[in-house]
Design a protein around this motif. Sequence first.
Motif, mmCIF file in Angstrom:
data_model
loop_
_atom_site.group_PDB
_atom_site.id
_atom_site.type_symbol
_atom_site.label_atom_id
_atom_site.label_comp_id
_atom_site.label_asym_id
_atom_site.label_seq_id
_atom_site.Cartn_x
_atom_site.Cartn_y
_atom_site.Cartn_z
ATOM 1 N N GLU A 150 0.807 -1.226 0.000
ATOM 2 C CA GLU A 150 0.000 0.000 0.000
ATOM 3 C C GLU A 150 0.838 1.273 0.000
ATOM 4 O O GLU A 150 0.345 2.342 -0.347
ATOM 5 C CB GLU A 150 -0.939 -0.015 1.204
ATOM 6 N N GLY A 151 2.060 1.233 0.406
ATOM 7 C CA GLY A 151 2.831 2.464 0.414
ATOM 8 C C GLY A 151 4.061 2.366 1.290
ATOM 9 O O GLY A 151 4.283 1.343 1.923
ATOM 10 N N GLY A 152 4.783 3.454 1.230
ATOM 11 C CA GLY A 152 4.579 4.618 0.373
ATOM 12 C C GLY A 152 5.250 4.437 -0.975
ATOM 13 O O GLY A 152 5.547 3.330 -1.431
ATOM 14 N N GLY A 153 5.558 5.591 -1.603
ATOM 15 C CA GLY A 153 6.134 5.552 -2.932
ATOM 16 C C GLY A 153 7.458 4.822 -2.996
ATOM 17 O O GLY A 153 7.740 4.101 -3.968
ATOM 18 N N VAL A 154 8.294 4.972 -1.973
ATOM 19 C CA VAL A 154 9.603 4.298 -1.974
ATOM 20 C C VAL A 154 9.423 2.782 -1.932
ATOM 21 O O VAL A 154 10.041 2.040 -2.698
ATOM 22 C CB VAL A 154 10.454 4.770 -0.771
ATOM 23 N N THR A 155 8.543 2.316 -1.049
ATOM 24 C CA THR A 155 8.328 0.872 -0.913
ATOM 25 C C THR A 155 7.726 0.291 -2.178
ATOM 26 O O THR A 155 8.182 -0.751 -2.683
ATOM 27 C CB THR A 155 7.415 0.588 0.294
ATOM 28 N N VAL A 156 6.700 0.948 -2.726
ATOM 29 C CA VAL A 156 6.083 0.457 -3.964
ATOM 30 C C VAL A 156 7.115 0.431 -5.088
ATOM 31 O O VAL A 156 7.192 -0.536 -5.861
ATOM 32 C CB VAL A 156 4.871 1.328 -4.343
ATOM 33 N N SER A 157 7.932 1.474 -5.196
ATOM 34 C CA SER A 157 8.954 1.526 -6.248
ATOM 35 C C SER A 157 9.957 0.386 -6.106
ATOM 36 O O SER A 157 10.356 -0.233 -7.109
ATOM 37 C CB SER A 157 9.689 2.867 -6.197
#
Length: 221
Positions: A150-157
């Motif tokens: 679900e997040g955040g952008g760093v983890t999803v990336s």
Amino acid sequence: MPLASRPAWVIAQLGQSLDGRIATQSGHSHYINGPESLVHLHRLRALADAVVVGAGTASADDPQLTVRHVSGPHPTRVVLDPRGRVPADLKLFHEDSAATLHIVGPEVSPAPASGRASRCVLPLDTNGQFAPGDVIALLNQRGLARILVEGGGVTVSQFIEAGAIDRLHLLVAPLLIGSGRPGLEMTPIETLESALRPSMRRFRCGDDTLFDVLLRAAAFA
């Protein structure tokens, strides 16, 4: 087939503005997307066995990560905290509406003070992060095969770049923030020939646009 022996299926969700921002410079993000997108997110949680967030998102948002806007079971809440920087007083470490798993690096001590969260230790890569494949394998061993990142952008990336995501649900809101925290941000490429070119579908989600992106069939050059 027993749940623990099924291969993991991983979906990521990210809400952003038209210009690719998931929060302002100060970290304010409530709410970039509209109410229909929030319902969609909770529906994804209800379908998942586990919902995963990184240390930054957990610390900044103090999220509940439970299902409230639709009917369905709460997923196991998973906090990725390689350096042990997540505050021990987070709500999800203290209330027992859903199981919580706190994944830390081998040098982290002590455990969350509440004792309600289970703690697991995973090795770190050369960048001081967890390998997404190790996280998925750990969850799958615990019978958690349907995983929502679900997040955040760093983890999803990180999960996308590792080729660990089957689908990405990218919810784009009709607003321009102009500055702030970016959504997807991965290793720079030199030419567009190296870009990831997944297939996708588009849907209306209130005033937002939902991009259903198929990633597992794509590959980085």
